[in-house]
Design a protein around this motif. Sequence first.
Motif, PDB file in Angstrom:
ATOM      1  N   ALA A   1     -23.872 -20.012 -11.458  1.00 36.64           N
ATOM      2  CA  ALA A   1     -23.329 -20.768 -10.336  1.00 36.64           C
ATOM      3  C   ALA A   1     -21.810 -20.821 -10.443  1.00 36.64           C
ATOM      4  CB  ALA A   1     -23.894 -22.191 -10.335  1.00 36.64           C
ATOM      5  N   GLN A   2     -21.149 -20.630  -9.327  1.00 37.44           N
ATOM      6  CA  GLN A   2     -19.689 -20.655  -9.285  1.00 37.44           C
ATOM      7  C   GLN A   2     -19.242 -21.289  -7.980  1.00 37.44           C
ATOM      8  OE1 GLN A   2     -16.834 -19.433 -11.340  1.00 37.44           O
ATOM      9  NE2 GLN A   2     -16.081 -20.878  -9.825  1.00 37.44           N
ATOM     10  N   THR A   3     -18.385 -22.289  -8.080  1.00 33.83           N
ATOM     11  CA  THR A   3     -17.840 -22.918  -6.881  1.00 33.83           C
ATOM     12  C   THR A   3     -16.801 -21.992  -6.254  1.00 33.83           C
ATOM     13  OG1 THR A   3     -18.184 -25.118  -7.805  1.00 33.83           O
ATOM     14  CG2 THR A   3     -16.625 -24.920  -5.984  1.00 33.83           C
ATOM     15  N   ILE A   4     -16.981 -21.689  -4.974  1.00 38.94           N
ATOM     16  CA  ILE A   4     -16.061 -20.788  -4.275  1.00 38.94           C
ATOM     17  C   ILE A   4     -14.950 -21.574  -3.591  1.00 38.94           C
ATOM     18  CG2 ILE A   4     -15.856 -19.009  -2.503  1.00 38.94           C
ATOM     19  CD1 ILE A   4     -17.394 -18.180  -5.006  1.00 38.94           C
ATOM     20  N   PHE A   5     -15.306 -22.687  -2.980  1.00 38.03           N
ATOM     21  CA  PHE A   5     -14.308 -23.489  -2.258  1.00 38.03           C
ATOM     22  C   PHE A   5     -14.714 -24.950  -2.329  1.00 38.03           C
ATOM     23  CE2 PHE A   5     -12.871 -25.600   1.646  1.00 38.03           C
ATOM     24  CZ  PHE A   5     -11.494 -25.433   1.512  1.00 38.03           C
ATOM     25  N   ASP A   6     -13.784 -25.804  -2.770  1.00 39.73           N
ATOM     26  CA  ASP A   6     -14.052 -27.246  -2.795  1.00 39.73           C
ATOM     27  C   ASP A   6     -12.867 -28.056  -2.295  1.00 39.73           C
ATOM     28  OD1 ASP A   6     -12.236 -27.017  -4.823  1.00 39.73           O
ATOM     29  OD2 ASP A   6     -13.559 -27.754  -6.414  1.00 39.73           O
ATOM     30  N   ALA A   7     -11.984 -27.395  -1.531  1.00 43.38           N
ATOM     31  CA  ALA A   7     -10.837 -28.050  -0.899  1.00 43.38           C
ATOM     32  C   ALA A   7      -9.912 -28.711  -1.921  1.00 43.38           C
ATOM     33  CB  ALA A   7     -11.311 -29.078   0.128  1.00 43.38           C
ATOM     34  N   GLY A   8      -9.794 -28.121  -3.104  1.00 49.30           N
ATOM     35  CA  GLY A   8      -8.879 -28.648  -4.114  1.00 49.30           C
ATOM     36  C   GLY A   8      -9.432 -29.771  -4.955  1.00 49.30           C
ATOM     37  N   ALA A   9     -10.743 -30.019  -4.867  1.00 40.38           N
ATOM     38  CA  ALA A   9     -11.326 -31.131  -5.627  1.00 40.38           C
ATOM     39  C   ALA A   9     -11.228 -30.882  -7.129  1.00 40.38           C
ATOM     40  CB  ALA A   9     -12.778 -31.333  -5.217  1.00 40.38           C
ATOM     41  N   THR A  10     -11.487 -29.632  -7.562  1.00 39.96           N
ATOM     42  CA  THR A  10     -11.406 -29.322  -8.985  1.00 39.96           C
ATOM     43  C   THR A  10      -9.991 -29.488  -9.505  1.00 39.96           C
ATOM     44  OG1 THR A  10     -13.268 -27.788  -8.842  1.00 39.96           O
ATOM     45  CG2 THR A  10     -11.774 -27.534 -10.726  1.00 39.96           C
ATOM     46  N   ARG A  11      -9.030 -28.982  -8.730  1.00 42.05           N
ATOM     47  CA  ARG A  11      -7.633 -29.137  -9.136  1.00 42.05           C
ATOM     48  C   ARG A  11      -7.260 -30.614  -9.245  1.00 42.05           C
ATOM     49  NH1 ARG A  11      -3.178 -26.310  -5.480  1.00 42.05           N
ATOM     50  NH2 ARG A  11      -4.261 -24.486  -6.336  1.00 42.05           N
ATOM     51  N   ALA A  12      -7.736 -31.416  -8.320  1.00 39.54           N
ATOM     52  CA  ALA A  12      -7.436 -32.843  -8.358  1.00 39.54           C
ATOM     53  C   ALA A  12      -8.027 -33.495  -9.601  1.00 39.54           C
ATOM     54  CB  ALA A  12      -7.966 -33.522  -7.104  1.00 39.54           C
ATOM     55  N   ARG A  13      -9.247 -33.082  -9.969  1.00 42.29           N
ATOM     56  CA  ARG A  13      -9.860 -33.658 -11.170  1.00 42.29           C
ATOM     57  C   ARG A  13      -9.089 -33.252 -12.421  1.00 42.29           C
ATOM     58  NH1 ARG A  13     -14.741 -32.837  -8.142  1.00 42.29           N
ATOM     59  NH2 ARG A  13     -14.891 -30.676  -8.883  1.00 42.29           N
ATOM     60  N   VAL A  14      -8.613 -32.003 -12.470  1.00 43.05           N
ATOM     61  CA  VAL A  14      -7.823 -31.557 -13.621  1.00 43.05           C
ATOM     62  C   VAL A  14      -6.517 -32.346 -13.698  1.00 43.05           C
ATOM     63  CG1 VAL A  14      -6.547 -29.626 -14.617  1.00 43.05           C
ATOM     64  CG2 VAL A  14      -8.835 -29.252 -13.689  1.00 43.05           C
ATOM     65  N   GLU A  15      -5.851 -32.479 -12.566  1.00 37.45           N
ATOM     66  CA  GLU A  15      -4.592 -33.226 -12.550  1.00 37.45           C
ATOM     67  C   GLU A  15      -4.832 -34.690 -12.937  1.00 37.45           C
ATOM     68  OE1 GLU A  15      -3.149 -32.607  -8.628  1.00 37.45           O
ATOM     69  OE2 GLU A  15      -2.327 -30.603  -9.046  1.00 37.45           O
ATOM     70  N   GLY A  16      -5.934 -35.240 -12.469  1.00 30.75           N
ATOM     71  CA  GLY A  16      -6.257 -36.607 -12.845  1.00 30.75           C
ATOM     72  C   GLY A  16      -6.503 -36.751 -14.336  1.00 30.75           C
ATOM     73  N   ALA A  17      -7.196 -35.765 -14.926  1.00 26.13           N
ATOM     74  CA  ALA A  17      -7.451 -35.797 -16.363  1.00 26.13           C
ATOM     75  C   ALA A  17      -6.153 -35.665 -17.149  1.00 26.13           C
ATOM     76  CB  ALA A  17      -8.430 -34.692 -16.745  1.00 26.13           C
ATOM     77  N   GLU A  18      -5.256 -34.808 -16.679  1.00 24.20           N
ATOM     78  CA  GLU A  18      -3.973 -34.656 -17.362  1.00 24.20           C
ATOM     79  C   GLU A  18      -3.142 -35.938 -17.268  1.00 24.20           C
ATOM     80  OE1 GLU A  18      -2.439 -31.270 -15.346  1.00 24.20           O
ATOM     81  OE2 GLU A  18      -3.373 -29.812 -16.712  1.00 24.20           O
ATOM     82  N   ALA A  19      -3.171 -36.575 -16.108  1.00 24.06           N
ATOM     83  CA  ALA A  19      -2.446 -37.839 -15.957  1.00 24.06           C
ATOM     84  C   ALA A  19      -3.048 -38.918 -16.849  1.00 24.06           C
ATOM     85  CB  ALA A  19      -2.469 -38.288 -14.491  1.00 24.06           C
ATOM     86  N   SER A  20      -4.370 -38.912 -16.982  1.00 26.97           N
ATOM     87  CA  SER A  20      -5.030 -39.883 -17.858  1.00 26.97           C
ATOM     88  C   SER A  20      -4.616 -39.653 -19.304  1.00 26.97           C
ATOM     89  CB  SER A  20      -6.548 -39.767 -17.708  1.00 26.97           C
ATOM     90  OG  SER A  20      -7.209 -40.670 -18.558  1.00 26.97           O
ATOM     91  N   ARG A  21      -4.509 -38.373 -19.706  1.00 31.30           N
ATOM     92  CA  ARG A  21      -4.048 -38.064 -21.064  1.00 31.30           C
ATOM     93  C   ARG A  21      -2.612 -38.544 -21.278  1.00 31.30           C
ATOM     94  NH1 ARG A  21      -2.695 -32.866 -22.614  1.00 31.30           N
ATOM     95  NH2 ARG A  21      -1.435 -32.924 -20.705  1.00 31.30           N
TER      96      ARG A  21
END
Length: 466
Positions: free
Chosen positions: A342-362
């Motif tokens: 399974a591979q997400t093709i398009f999620d309107a930037g949701a994955t990027r937002a989660r990564v950025e959120g995790a980095e900000a949390s760190r």
Amino acid sequence: MTSRLTPLAAALLLLAGCAVTPRYQVPDTALPAGYKEVPAAAEGWLPAAPADALDRGPWWTLFGDETLNTLAAQVEVSNQNVAAAVAAYAQSQSLVKEARASFFPSVSLSGGATRSGGGARTSTGNTYQVGLGASWEAPLWGKLEAGVDTATATAQASEADLASARLSAQAALATNYFSLREADAEIDVVTRTVEGFTRSQTITQNRYDAGIAPKSDLLQAQTQLANAQADLATLKRQRAVLEHAIAVLVGKAPSQFSLPPAAWQMTVPAVPLVVPSELLQRRPDIAGAERSVASANAQIGIARSAYFPSLSLSGSYGQQSSAASQLFNASQNLWSLGVSVAQTIFDAGATRARVEGAEASRDAAVARYRQTTLAALGAVEDQLSLVRMLAEQSPLRQQASKAADDTEVQTLNRYRAGQVSYLEVATAQSSALSARRALVQLQVDQQLAAIGLIQAMGGGWHASWK
């Protein structure tokens, strides 16, 4: 179909070791060369890093009070805040076990029996089935490892919280205990003062009855006695409150706990001139903050893994028959194997937002770790300054108390001889009482400052506890 998927599965499995979690490093902190309040500590100072696993030892035994030792042992097993922290730590450990279980396949057993039928042309029949099923998610991109790292770091932070709860409860117990003993000492001082004021009032009453002293002298003596008696009642109330607080700390209802007056051990442990950096390393709040950074760092890897495909393997083996007696015949066997990607093709930037959120949390966890370290350094400096200042005040308070006592005796003798007014006697007696109480309060302040310093350093300073 399965044979065609095998090369793809093999290729994906080769990528299992490719982790996307950032390499973790303990955040840098701007540590000074030594303590400002103890310049001698600069020599041999080492950069601090969390080392919360070091054994602290029973630091309260430094004060040489057997009653305190007994009460501290009860805190370990009966304090409810400590019990809650123990349960939270056990819960965090179970989450680590759950995360590690994700590396292994999930196997299930199923079975069933159905009876079906229909109209006149449809025969009624039975169907029996039994089977084993298994599924497994390949540990690609370090996602599962990051999950285990997160759970492990969280458990270690919970362990540090447990150490903080224990240290906080132990320090609160010692603080309340010595405050209670100081209240006992003040009660003794004021009780003896009340007895002295009663004698002074009797003397003044006799002088007034004889026409030697004016009514104002008698009123002054009565005022002094009444105020001292009121102070005594206040001290007894404060002692009762402290006794109730100790009862709660040792896990007992105040009505079921009593701590009778006893001799006050005024021992104050001496602070070493050179404070090893290992003591700062042992603060559990610093250890917990650092482990929170490690957990937040691992969360970045979990978030990044969503950029890549996930691979799952599944299989089943079972048997089905219309007759229960034929269920386990070889001719009734059924099996299946499958691979899913399974591979997400398009999620309107949701994955990027989660990564950025995790980095900000760190980043936020890093800031909290650094702030915790700075606060710890400040707390140690405060306590070192307080210990030194109180040590400087001690001989001065003793000198003042002795001088006030001598002045009281001389003034009372002069009053009996008719050389001074009772106002001077009242002033001397009030000064003597204040000096005695100030000396007692200074002595408990020294003990409380030592407790504060021990707590600021994570619990104890004996070299054998490094």
